[in-house]
Motif scaffolding. Sequence first.
Motif, PDB file in Angstrom:
ATOM      1  N   SER A 168       0.594  -1.163  -0.131  1.00 34.12           N
ATOM      2  CA  SER A 168      -0.018   0.011   0.134  1.00 34.12           C
ATOM      3  C   SER A 168       0.850   1.222   0.046  1.00 34.12           C
ATOM      4  CB  SER A 168      -0.881   0.051   1.156  1.00 34.12           C
ATOM      5  OG  SER A 168      -0.186   0.120   2.360  1.00 34.12           O
ATOM      6  N   LEU A 169       2.123   1.193   0.662  1.00 32.95           N
ATOM      7  CA  LEU A 169       2.857   2.331   0.571  1.00 32.95           C
ATOM      8  C   LEU A 169       3.659   2.614  -0.573  1.00 32.95           C
ATOM      9  CD1 LEU A 169       3.479   4.431   2.881  1.00 32.95           C
ATOM     10  CD2 LEU A 169       5.464   3.314   3.668  1.00 32.95           C
ATOM     11  N   ARG A 170       3.606   3.886  -0.959  1.00 32.47           N
ATOM     12  CA  ARG A 170       4.398   4.127  -2.346  1.00 32.47           C
ATOM     13  C   ARG A 170       4.927   5.414  -2.329  1.00 32.47           C
ATOM     14  NH1 ARG A 170      -0.488   2.143  -5.313  1.00 32.47           N
ATOM     15  NH2 ARG A 170      -1.208   3.433  -3.806  1.00 32.47           N
ATOM     16  N   LEU A 171       5.904   5.743  -3.118  1.00 36.68           N
ATOM     17  CA  LEU A 171       6.377   7.117  -3.065  1.00 36.68           C
ATOM     18  C   LEU A 171       5.757   7.745  -4.636  1.00 36.68           C
ATOM     19  CD1 LEU A 171       9.972   6.838  -2.237  1.00 36.68           C
ATOM     20  CD2 LEU A 171       7.891   7.357  -0.667  1.00 36.68           C
ATOM     21  N   THR A 172       5.373   9.075  -4.371  1.00 32.34           N
ATOM     22  CA  THR A 172       4.969   9.634  -5.708  1.00 32.34           C
ATOM     23  C   THR A 172       6.039  10.365  -6.399  1.00 32.34           C
ATOM     24  OG1 THR A 172       4.474  11.825  -4.669  1.00 32.34           O
ATOM     25  CG2 THR A 172       2.722  10.660  -4.585  1.00 32.34           C
ATOM     26  N   ASN A 173       5.839  11.048  -7.440  1.00 38.02           N
ATOM     27  CA  ASN A 173       7.033  11.687  -8.185  1.00 38.02           C
ATOM     28  C   ASN A 173       7.077  13.124  -8.024  1.00 38.02           C
ATOM     29  OD1 ASN A 173       4.885  12.607  -9.748  1.00 38.02           O
ATOM     30  ND2 ASN A 173       5.978  12.084 -11.846  1.00 38.02           N
ATOM     31  N   GLU A 174       6.372  13.335  -6.892  1.00 41.35           N
ATOM     32  CA  GLU A 174       6.430  14.854  -6.384  1.00 41.35           C
ATOM     33  C   GLU A 174       7.618  15.295  -5.402  1.00 41.35           C
ATOM     34  OE1 GLU A 174       6.503  17.961  -7.144  1.00 41.35           O
ATOM     35  OE2 GLU A 174       4.505  18.166  -7.362  1.00 41.35           O
ATOM     36  N   TYR A 175       8.168  16.505  -5.625  1.00 41.84           N
ATOM     37  CA  TYR A 175       9.505  16.446  -4.687  1.00 41.84           C
ATOM     38  C   TYR A 175       9.652  17.859  -4.179  1.00 41.84           C
ATOM     39  CZ  TYR A 175      11.201  18.010  -9.461  1.00 41.84           C
ATOM     40  OH  TYR A 175      11.230  18.675 -10.367  1.00 41.84           O
ATOM     41  N   ILE A 176       8.319  18.749  -4.733  1.00 32.90           N
ATOM     42  CA  ILE A 176       8.497  20.135  -4.236  1.00 32.90           C
ATOM     43  C   ILE A 176       7.349  20.393  -3.606  1.00 32.90           C
ATOM     44  CG2 ILE A 176       8.440  22.360  -4.886  1.00 32.90           C
ATOM     45  CD1 ILE A 176      10.273  21.995  -7.244  1.00 32.90           C
ATOM     46  N   TRP A 177       7.346  21.274  -2.297  1.00 31.59           N
ATOM     47  CA  TRP A 177       6.088  21.511  -1.636  1.00 31.59           C
ATOM     48  C   TRP A 177       6.345  22.617  -0.773  1.00 31.59           C
ATOM     49  CZ3 TRP A 177       5.389  18.385   3.450  1.00 31.59           C
ATOM     50  CH2 TRP A 177       4.270  18.755   4.057  1.00 31.59           C
ATOM     51  N   VAL A 178       5.685  23.544  -1.058  1.00 32.09           N
ATOM     52  CA  VAL A 178       5.928  25.019  -0.286  1.00 32.09           C
ATOM     53  C   VAL A 178       4.690  25.028   0.640  1.00 32.09           C
ATOM     54  CG1 VAL A 178       5.796  27.364  -0.524  1.00 32.09           C
ATOM     55  CG2 VAL A 178       6.852  25.776  -2.410  1.00 32.09           C
ATOM     56  N   SER A 179       4.820  25.316   2.007  1.00 30.89           N
ATOM     57  CA  SER A 179       3.815  25.518   2.693  1.00 30.89           C
ATOM     58  C   SER A 179       4.173  26.323   3.720  1.00 30.89           C
ATOM     59  CB  SER A 179       3.615  24.089   3.404  1.00 30.89           C
ATOM     60  OG  SER A 179       2.472  24.289   4.647  1.00 30.89           O
ATOM     61  N   THR A 180       2.999  27.213   4.421  1.00 28.96           N
ATOM     62  CA  THR A 180       3.361  28.144   5.481  1.00 28.96           C
ATOM     63  C   THR A 180       3.070  27.593   6.773  1.00 28.96           C
ATOM     64  OG1 THR A 180       0.882  28.732   5.350  1.00 28.96           O
ATOM     65  CG2 THR A 180       2.394  30.130   4.105  1.00 28.96           C
ATOM     66  N   ASP A 181       2.828  26.358   6.920  1.00 29.71           N
ATOM     67  CA  ASP A 181       2.626  25.304   8.120  1.00 29.71           C
ATOM     68  C   ASP A 181       3.711  25.009   8.395  1.00 29.71           C
ATOM     69  OD1 ASP A 181       2.003  24.042  10.172  1.00 29.71           O
ATOM     70  OD2 ASP A 181       0.745  22.590   9.068  1.00 29.71           O
ATOM     71  N   SER A 182       4.549  25.402   9.482  1.00 30.22           N
ATOM     72  CA  SER A 182       5.839  24.900  10.058  1.00 30.22           C
ATOM     73  C   SER A 182       5.859  23.484  10.370  1.00 30.22           C
ATOM     74  CB  SER A 182       6.504  25.809  10.973  1.00 30.22           C
ATOM     75  OG  SER A 182       5.539  25.938  12.106  1.00 30.22           O
ATOM     76  N   ASP A 183       4.597  22.873  10.941  1.00 27.17           N
ATOM     77  CA  ASP A 183       4.679  21.559  11.297  1.00 27.17           C
ATOM     78  C   ASP A 183       3.966  20.736  10.176  1.00 27.17           C
ATOM     79  OD1 ASP A 183       5.273  22.043  13.955  1.00 27.17           O
ATOM     80  OD2 ASP A 183       3.363  22.659  14.621  1.00 27.17           O
ATOM     81  N   GLY A 184       3.908  21.120   8.886  1.00 29.20           N
ATOM     82  CA  GLY A 184       3.059  20.266   7.937  1.00 29.20           C
ATOM     83  C   GLY A 184       4.086  19.402   7.434  1.00 29.20           C
ATOM     84  N   PHE A 185       5.415  19.237   7.862  1.00 26.66           N
ATOM     85  CA  PHE A 185       6.364  18.135   7.219  1.00 26.66           C
ATOM     86  C   PHE A 185       6.067  16.982   7.841  1.00 26.66           C
ATOM     87  CE2 PHE A 185       8.632  20.568  10.484  1.00 26.66           C
ATOM     88  CZ  PHE A 185       9.053  19.629  11.185  1.00 26.66           C
TER      89      PHE A 185
ATOM     90  N   THR B 263      -4.143  10.384   3.025  1.00 28.34           N
ATOM     91  CA  THR B 263      -5.437  10.990   3.543  1.00 28.34           C
ATOM     92  C   THR B 263      -6.297  11.631   2.451  1.00 28.34           C
ATOM     93  OG1 THR B 263      -4.317  12.851   4.167  1.00 28.34           O
ATOM     94  CG2 THR B 263      -4.600  11.222   5.848  1.00 28.34           C
ATOM     95  N   GLY B 264      -5.549  11.868   1.259  1.00 28.53           N
ATOM     96  CA  GLY B 264      -6.278  12.898   0.293  1.00 28.53           C
ATOM     97  C   GLY B 264      -5.939  14.419   0.753  1.00 28.53           C
ATOM     98  N   ASP B 265      -5.343  14.839   1.762  1.00 28.16           N
ATOM     99  CA  ASP B 265      -5.314  16.025   2.053  1.00 28.16           C
ATOM    100  C   ASP B 265      -3.897  16.775   1.639  1.00 28.16           C
ATOM    101  OD1 ASP B 265      -7.660  15.949   3.274  1.00 28.16           O
ATOM    102  OD2 ASP B 265      -6.734  15.602   5.355  1.00 28.16           O
ATOM    103  N   ASN B 266      -2.972  15.839   1.329  1.00 27.45           N
ATOM    104  CA  ASN B 266      -1.646  16.106   0.857  1.00 27.45           C
ATOM    105  C   ASN B 266      -1.835  16.646  -0.531  1.00 27.45           C
ATOM    106  OD1 ASN B 266      -0.711  15.233   3.478  1.00 27.45           O
ATOM    107  ND2 ASN B 266      -1.097  13.408   2.498  1.00 27.45           N
ATOM    108  N   PRO B 267      -1.151  17.633  -0.825  1.00 24.00           N
ATOM    109  CA  PRO B 267      -1.132  18.265  -2.131  1.00 24.00           C
ATOM    110  C   PRO B 267      -0.730  17.244  -3.238  1.00 24.00           C
ATOM    111  CG  PRO B 267       0.159  19.832  -0.851  1.00 24.00           C
ATOM    112  CD  PRO B 267      -0.236  18.709  -0.129  1.00 24.00           C
ATOM    113  N   TRP B 268       0.235  16.232  -2.718  1.00 24.44           N
ATOM    114  CA  TRP B 268       0.638  15.423  -3.667  1.00 24.44           C
ATOM    115  C   TRP B 268      -0.153  13.838  -3.966  1.00 24.44           C
ATOM    116  CZ3 TRP B 268       2.989  17.047   0.630  1.00 24.44           C
ATOM    117  CH2 TRP B 268       3.154  16.281   1.504  1.00 24.44           C
ATOM    118  N   ASP B 269      -0.994  13.894  -2.902  1.00 29.70           N
ATOM    119  CA  ASP B 269      -1.926  12.611  -3.289  1.00 29.70           C
ATOM    120  C   ASP B 269      -2.421  12.380  -4.486  1.00 29.70           C
ATOM    121  OD1 ASP B 269      -1.358  11.660  -0.561  1.00 29.70           O
ATOM    122  OD2 ASP B 269      -3.088  12.697   0.416  1.00 29.70           O
TER     123      ASP B 269
END
Lengths: 593, 387
Positions: free
Chosen positions: A102-119, A125-131
């Motif tokens: 079930s666990l896989r990696l996507t090909n997304e590697y850039i992510w900009v967020s203002t939430d400093s805990d977001g990493f 969950t469907g909430d991640n921009p790369w899901d």
Amino acid sequence: MPLKDVIAPFYVWKRAFEKPYTTAKPIEERPGAASYRGFHTNDMALCVGCGTCETICQNEAIDMVPVPGIETTAKDSGLRPMVDNGRCCWCALCVDICTTGSLRLTNEYIWVSTDSDGFRFIPGTGDNPWDDKALGYRRDPGYRLMDYERQDMAMLTPEESARSFLEVVKGYSAEQARKEAERCVDCGICIATCPAHMDIPEYIKAVRDGDFETGLRLLYRTNPMPATCGRICTHRCEEVCSVGHMGDPVAIRWLKRYICDQVPESDYADILRDQSTSNGRKVAIIGAGPGGLSAAYYLTRLGYAVTLYESQEKGGGMLRYGVPSYRLPYDQLDKDIDYILSLGATIHYNTRVGRELRFPELMADFDAIFFSVGLSDPYGLGVEGEDHPRVLSGLKVLEDVTHDRDPDVGRRVAVIGGGNVAMDAARVSRRLGAEVTVLYRRRIEDMPADPEEIHEAQAEQVKFVTQAIPVRVEEGPSPRQVNIRWGEAEMVADEKGGRPRPVLMEDRIHTETYDSIISAIGQGGDYEFLSDEYADRVEMKRGKVIANEYRQTTIPKLFVGGDIANNTADAISAIADGHQAAVGIDHFLSSGS
Amino acid sequence: MSDRSRYPELVDGKPAVDLDSEKYVKLWHGPQHPGITGNMSLELILCGDEVVDCKTHVGYLHRGFEKLMERRTWIQNFPVVCRIAVPEPAFNEYLYAAGVEELAGIRPPERAQWIRNLNLEMMRLASYMAWLGGQAGAFGNNTIGQWTITHRDYLLDLFEEMTGGRIYHMYMLPGGVRSGLPDGFEGRLEAVLQKCEKLLKEIELVLLNNSVFKARAVGLGYIDKDMIDRYGITGPNQRACGVKRDLRKDAPYLVYDRLDFEIITGTASDAYERTWVRYREMHQCIDLCRQIMARMPKEGPFHEPLPNVLHWRIPPGQTYVKAECTRGEKGYYLVSDGSLYPRRICIRGPSYTHAFPVMEKLAIGTDIADIAGLMVSLHTYPPEIER
Ligand SMILES: Cc1cc2nc3c(=O)[nH]c(=O)nc-3n(C[C@H](O)[C@H](O)[C@H](O)COP(=O)(O)OP(=O)(O)OC[C@H]3O[C@@H](n4cnc5c(N)ncnc54)[C@H](O)[C@@H]3O)c2cc1C
Ligand code: SF4
């Protein structure tokens, strides 16, 4: 200085007009390669929360956490991986070891967020921009970091086994046991499913370490009949084993057996050191099947003076008088029983409560009573002519064999039923030299019997006729024969969504002649021994005694367990009940509730 | 030859530098200096323009990998090792895998060996690309670095599709490699190789035939032949001195014994000659990549299945495995005590010798302006020194 060295550098002037090889983010997009190791994603429905990803991650970047909407079930811890991108190095070992894929990696590697805990995020969950991004790295099937195939178990050939009562399964070699134990991923999902909640990953580790003393101690923590269960347990733990999602589940049962096979009974006392001091209280146990024996073990350890009453001449219950010796040799059953009894319980054989002894006397004489009397009343076929003398009960046939009596099944036998009793009766009849046909109402895949049992029976040339419903038993051509009329059934889908029902086709009726018909369609409890005084006070539901989590009945000092009190009706459930009841009795007698 | 009379007096074999005399200046070159590929520093004593003493300092990159690896399982170390030499991770992956395979008695499939060989030669080319830019830049020729880094990027694109990662590939693991080559890889590789060839031709014109570069690199950092074995000098630093040694030939591993190539040597043993040797070795990489692509099996297994790696114990034993990386002999010494964890792993990288004793010696008498060029001409990677 040669002139060339001055002029040569100017030859490359064209490079000045070359475009840079840079991606102008965010105007330009450059997706990662097809197998790029980018951000994690997880198929939440496929994932079972085994936590193997958490175990392998050398950066401790994964924590298993509860996720809203994901329930804990027998096959699912209810947890899901949370990845800390501040620690992850995208090695994808977690992907490689994932037991479900079930666990896989996507090909997304850039992510900009203002939430400093977001990493720290939960993949999938469907909430991640790369899901919804394209998948990147997945484990190539051509490579694996674990063994998906189970170690083969050495067995008698069907030709050999169909002719003898020797144990069919021969057990693992040291090398095989170690290899099989290595396959375990330590997720522990099996523990919840095991009725006794045995310390499975830990005792498997003991096999890997070759430390059988620790192994034995771990087994006895929750199960005082491990040599028996290592052979005939219904091993529901293996059905939920996470290794089973992509390969064969770990042979948990055979590993348990392996530990017991390594330790002679004479060493048990030294290893287990089951000493206890008497607490001066007395408990009576009715029935020395696995339920009664288990309760006896844990109660003796807690310091109770235990007295067992058993109507048969030996202990073990259905494990001795039902389960045939080619599956469970008597010496292995005796090994378990002898050790339990060696701790000091008193046992009265050939003593049936309600016959040799009255139940109310026990109620008066003991501080508490536990009963686990099993199911001994075979159900009738429910068809006309069923009391023909050539219609035998499966339980009776098996009991006769244990007592070394000839059950007189004849040369041509029909067994009716699809459970383990039916399989045992069929295979025992084979060993007695009969040609055997099993008639079953539904399809093979609907049979409640263990698939291994069905398979072995087939290998031993037992014939299976499915979707066959008995209609009537009639006189046979001779007094030693019997006719059975049975009809073909068609499977009709259940409107309520349940499993399909067999419906008799009146125009497809067959009549066959056999030397005997063995009925093995189930059995019920016999509560006569309770005496009128108590029978009404013990609450029942659908033939089974009702008890709370401590196995306490509606009569406070009366505790119950085993087949008459649970719906799973197997040895390990009876053993778990016995343990629970011992804890319950201790609780009851020390706290008075 | 410089005037030795200006040098500080030697006391107990060490120069006694009196900074208060105002005759000398102490200058820290590094730890953040573009002339050094990674963080380390040279403590230089100058008399005028000339370096009269040089002491190297490391410690800025110590990550304790060797110790760390004793606390991680055999498989967990696989993603760790690539970090040991950042610009050239693949050799670490290969050596760790090869060492574990030897101890565990695993034979990776044939196809895996070819793929690994291709990966290592691509790595050599990429690593040389980065170095070439540095070498040119150290003498003020910064444009070349822009081109070579771009071309290294083309190679990293290939690594990305081959392995899933650009820098840290984490691809060669015990048992083989993690996947076969992607569809159409050969064509894309060939296109990049052609670009590199074209670039190299131009670099020959712009750098190797550049009067300024020649003026500064010729004669710089001369390594005497008798230093080679005394200092343990390997790789192009040794070959530029005329010593014909290369592990790919002398102790062939992977499929090198099935490839056609000659050991490239030089004679002059200075910074310019070392550049030439490496420059020709870059062409050799291109040629080897082509040979491998033409001969490698395209089908078949690429990984020998491992037992459950979570409980993987390696039989007790020890081994030393070595390979020719861009900078010389790289070796992994592995010890297993039969447990889930390595007992000891010790890594020998060529940078240790080249950046320490060799540099300290060669620096003396060099002009301060050439120190960066000299350092780069030894091609060292500080992260590899410290592990
Ligand atoms: C043919 C067959 C095959 C089976 N195969 C398997 C298998 O492969 N795996 C598995 O896990 N389970 C199997 N089972 C089920 C398993 O045997 C039972 O679940 C288990 O034995 C139940 O234990 P128990 O303690 O409830 O009762 P039992 O084992 O039935 O023991 C009850 C004991 O109480 C005694 N008793 C009854 N009434 C009285 C009384 N009034 N006074 C004194 N003593 C009394 C009986 O003589 C008996 O010894 C099988 C059962 C049968 C019949
Ligand atoms: S990719 Fe590697 S580092 Fe990241 S969570 Fe998975 S196992 Fe851990």
